[in-house]
Scaffold this motif. Structure first.
Motif, PDB file in Angstrom:
ATOM      1  N   ASN A 263       0.852  -1.207   0.000  1.00 52.78           N
ATOM      2  CA  ASN A 263       0.000   0.000   0.000  1.00 52.78           C
ATOM      3  C   ASN A 263       0.876   1.241   0.000  1.00 52.78           C
ATOM      4  O   ASN A 263       2.082   1.173   0.239  1.00 52.78           O
ATOM      5  N   VAL A 264       0.252   2.382  -0.265  1.00 58.71           N
ATOM      6  CA  VAL A 264       1.009   3.633  -0.459  1.00 58.71           C
ATOM      7  C   VAL A 264       1.456   4.299   0.843  1.00 58.71           C
ATOM      8  O   VAL A 264       2.221   5.263   0.823  1.00 58.71           O
ATOM      9  N   GLY A 265       0.999   3.789   1.970  1.00 56.45           N
ATOM     10  CA  GLY A 265       1.351   4.414   3.258  1.00 56.45           C
ATOM     11  C   GLY A 265       0.384   5.546   3.581  1.00 56.45           C
ATOM     12  O   GLY A 265      -0.246   6.125   2.692  1.00 56.45           O
ATOM     13  N   VAL A 266       0.283   5.870   4.875  1.00 57.32           N
ATOM     14  CA  VAL A 266      -0.789   6.780   5.305  1.00 57.32           C
ATOM     15  C   VAL A 266      -0.629   8.210   4.771  1.00 57.32           C
ATOM     16  O   VAL A 266      -1.619   8.885   4.489  1.00 57.32           O
ATOM     17  N   GLU A 267       0.625   8.652   4.599  1.00 57.72           N
ATOM     18  CA  GLU A 267       0.832  10.030   4.142  1.00 57.72           C
ATOM     19  C   GLU A 267       0.238  10.240   2.749  1.00 57.72           C
ATOM     20  O   GLU A 267      -0.567  11.148   2.516  1.00 57.72           O
ATOM     21  N   LYS A 268       0.646   9.372   1.822  1.00 54.21           N
ATOM     22  CA  LYS A 268       0.146   9.462   0.454  1.00 54.21           C
ATOM     23  C   LYS A 268      -1.362   9.167   0.406  1.00 54.21           C
ATOM     24  O   LYS A 268      -2.097   9.777  -0.379  1.00 54.21           O
ATOM     25  N   PHE A 269      -1.782   8.235   1.259  1.00 52.83           N
ATOM     26  CA  PHE A 269      -3.209   7.920   1.337  1.00 52.83           C
ATOM     27  C   PHE A 269      -4.021   9.182   1.667  1.00 52.83           C
ATOM     28  O   PHE A 269      -5.037   9.471   1.037  1.00 52.83           O
ATOM     29  N   CYS A 270      -3.536   9.943   2.652  1.00 53.51           N
ATOM     30  CA  CYS A 270      -4.266  11.160   3.058  1.00 53.51           C
ATOM     31  C   CYS A 270      -4.283  12.191   1.929  1.00 53.51           C
ATOM     32  O   CYS A 270      -5.273  12.895   1.744  1.00 53.51           O
ATOM     33  N   LYS A 271      -3.171  12.283   1.188  1.00 51.75           N
ATOM     34  CA  LYS A 271      -3.089  13.299   0.126  1.00 51.75           C
ATOM     35  C   LYS A 271      -3.870  12.883  -1.114  1.00 51.75           C
ATOM     36  O   LYS A 271      -4.560  13.705  -1.713  1.00 51.75           O
ATOM     37  N   GLU A 272      -3.750  11.611  -1.509  1.00 53.45           N
ATOM     38  CA  GLU A 272      -4.283  11.214  -2.820  1.00 53.45           C
ATOM     39  C   GLU A 272      -5.612  10.471  -2.786  1.00 53.45           C
ATOM     40  O   GLU A 272      -6.372  10.542  -3.738  1.00 53.45           O
ATOM     41  N   LYS A 273      -5.857   9.726  -1.730  1.00 52.41           N
ATOM     42  CA  LYS A 273      -7.054   8.887  -1.719  1.00 52.41           C
ATOM     43  C   LYS A 273      -8.198   9.510  -0.909  1.00 52.41           C
ATOM     44  O   LYS A 273      -9.345   9.529  -1.360  1.00 52.41           O
ATOM     45  N   LEU A 274      -7.865   9.993   0.270  1.00 47.96           N
ATOM     46  CA  LEU A 274      -8.904  10.519   1.171  1.00 47.96           C
ATOM     47  C   LEU A 274      -9.795  11.585   0.528  1.00 47.96           C
ATOM     48  O   LEU A 274     -11.023  11.522   0.672  1.00 47.96           O
ATOM     49  N   PRO A 275      -9.213  12.567  -0.228  1.00 55.19           N
ATOM     50  CA  PRO A 275     -10.087  13.600  -0.818  1.00 55.19           C
ATOM     51  C   PRO A 275     -11.111  13.037  -1.803  1.00 55.19           C
ATOM     52  O   PRO A 275     -12.192  13.605  -1.954  1.00 55.19           O
ATOM     53  N   LYS A 276     -10.774  11.909  -2.447  1.00 59.49           N
ATOM     54  CA  LYS A 276     -11.689  11.343  -3.451  1.00 59.49           C
ATOM     55  C   LYS A 276     -12.980  10.804  -2.830  1.00 59.49           C
ATOM     56  O   LYS A 276     -13.996  10.684  -3.500  1.00 59.49           O
ATOM     57  N   PHE A 277     -12.910  10.445  -1.542  1.00 60.53           N
ATOM     58  CA  PHE A 277     -14.106   9.906  -0.889  1.00 60.53           C
ATOM     59  C   PHE A 277     -15.198  10.962  -0.750  1.00 60.53           C
ATOM     60  O   PHE A 277     -16.365  10.639  -0.583  1.00 60.53           O
TER      61      PHE A 277
END
Ligand code: DHB
Length: 303
Positions: free
Chosen positions: A73-87
Motif C-alpha cells: 500500500n502507499v502508506g498513510v501520508e500518500k493515502f491522506c493526500k491522494e485517496k482521502l479527498p476522493k471519498f
C-alpha cells in the motif's frame, strides 16, 4: 426496505465491499456506481508505504483464491493526500482498513487520518492479516492484545471502530468479547483462512511465501460458523464476510447473525457483484414480504 440503521449511521443497503478487493473505490467508479453500495472498505493502509511480498502472491484454488499480498500500500501520508479527498465525491460509507505491527503503528496511522477533514465513517482495524511476519494476526489471536489495541484506538476517535477478526484462532468468541470490551462498535469477520497450494510439476508452493490466506466460496461454511459464534457471544452489530456472491449467501449470513455483509473475492470476477446482490436482495424481500432485513438477523431456527 434494504436500509439498515446502525447507531446514527444509515446504510442504503447491507452490502459493502471487502478490504483489498475493491481498491479505494475510485479505480472502479467508471464501471460501478459505488453510491448504490452500503459502503466501501479500503485496502489496508499502514504507517509507511509497503511494496508487499514478491510474486507469485495470488493463486486460484477450487472455489477460491489464495493470496499473500503482504500489505502492499502507499502508506498513510500518500493515502491522506491522494485517496482521502476522493471519498468526498462518494455518497456511500467509507471505512479505512488499518494494519500495523505494533499498537503505536495503528494509533499513529489512525491519528494521521483523524487530523484530515474527511468524510469517512470510520475504521476497520485489521488484527488478522496472515501474510506478514510481524504484527497483524499476532493481535487477532490474543484477547488481551486485541482489547489493548482497541482501547488505544477508541481513545483517539469518535468515528465507527470495526475490528476485523481472524478465523485462525481457537475461540473467536474470546477475541470478539475482547474487542467489545476495548470499545469496538462493530465486529467484522472473517478474514482469510491460512492455506497453501502446490504445483506438482515444479514441486513449488503456489505462493512465494508458501502460506497465504484462502478466500472465496470455499470458506463460506467456516465464515458462517464463526459469525454465528460471534453472534451468540456479543451484542454489537456484526459484518459477515467470507465467500458471499449472491443474495442467498447474504441472507444465510444474516440468519446466522450478521447485520451487514461484505463481498470480497467475487469482486475479482465481477466488480458489480455487490450491486447485483443488492437488487437480488430487494426482489427477495418483496417476494418474501420482508419489511426490513433487520428482522431476519439471527433468525436461524434450531433447538
Ligand atoms: C493482506 C491479507 C489479508 O488477509 C489482510 O487481512 C490484510 C492484508 C495482505 O496480504 O496484504
Amino acid at each position: 426496505m434494504l436500509t439498515i440503521r446502525i447507531g446514527n449511521l444509515t446504510f442504503a443497503s447491507p452490502v459493502l465491499t471487502a478490504s483489498g478487493t475493491f481498491g479505494y473505490g475510485d479505480e472502479v467508479s467508471d464501471l460501478v456506481n459505488v453510491d448504490l453500495l452500503g459502503g466501501i472498505v479500503t485496502k489496508s493502509v499502514t504507517l509507511h508505504p509497503r511494496e508487499g511480498n514478491p510474486p507469485p502472491r495470488i493463486s486460484e484454488t477450487p472455489f477460491g483464491m489464495l493470496n499473500s499480498i503482504g500489505l502492499a500500500n502507499v502508506g498513510v501520508e500518500k493515502f491522506c493526500k491522494e485517496k482521502l479527498p476522493k471519498f468526498k465525491k462518494m455518497d456511500t460509507h467509507v471505512f479505512v482498513n488499518i494494519a500495523g505491527y505494533a499498537i503505536g503503528d495503528y494509533v499513529e496511522t489512525l491519528e494521521r487520518i483523524e487530523v484530515e477533514d474527511s468524510t469517512i465513517s470510520g475504521y476497520e482495524i485489521n488484527v488478522s492479516c496472515p501474510n506478514v511476519k510481524k504484527g497483524g494476526m499476532q493481535f487477532g489471536v490474543d484477547p488481551k492484545l486485541t482489547e489493548q489495541l482497541t482501547r488505544a484506538l477508541r481513545d483517539k476517535t469518535d468515528k465507527i471502530l470495526i475490528l476485523k477478526l481472524s478465523p485462525n484462532v481457537t475461540k473467536i468468541e474470546d477475541i470478539a468479547q475482547a474487542a467489545v470490551a476495548g470499545g469496538a462498535d462493530m465486529i467484522s469477520a472473517i478474514n482469510t483462512v491460512v492455506g497453501m497450494g502446490i504445483d506438482i510439476a515444479t514441486r513449488r508452493p503456489s505462493l512465494n511465501t508458501v502460506f497465504g490466506g484462502l478466500s472465496g466460496p470455499a470458506i463460506k461454511p467456516i465464515a458462517l460458523a464463526n459469525i454465528h459464534k460471534i453472534y451468540k457471544s456479543v451484542s454489537v452489530p456484526i459484518i459477515g464476510i467470507g465467500g458471499i456472491s449472491s443474495a442467498k449467501d447474504a441472507i444465510e449470513f444474516m440468519l446466522a447473525g450478521a447485520d451487514l455483509v461484505q463481498v470480497g473475492t467475487s469482486n475479482f470476477i465481477n466488480p458489480a457483484i455487490g450491486i447485483n446482490i443488492i437488487s437480488e436482495l430487494k426482489s427477495y424481500c418483496e417476494k418474501e414480504n420482508i419489511k426490513s432485513l433487520h428482522d431476519i438477523k439471527g433468525k436461524l431456527e434450531y433447538q
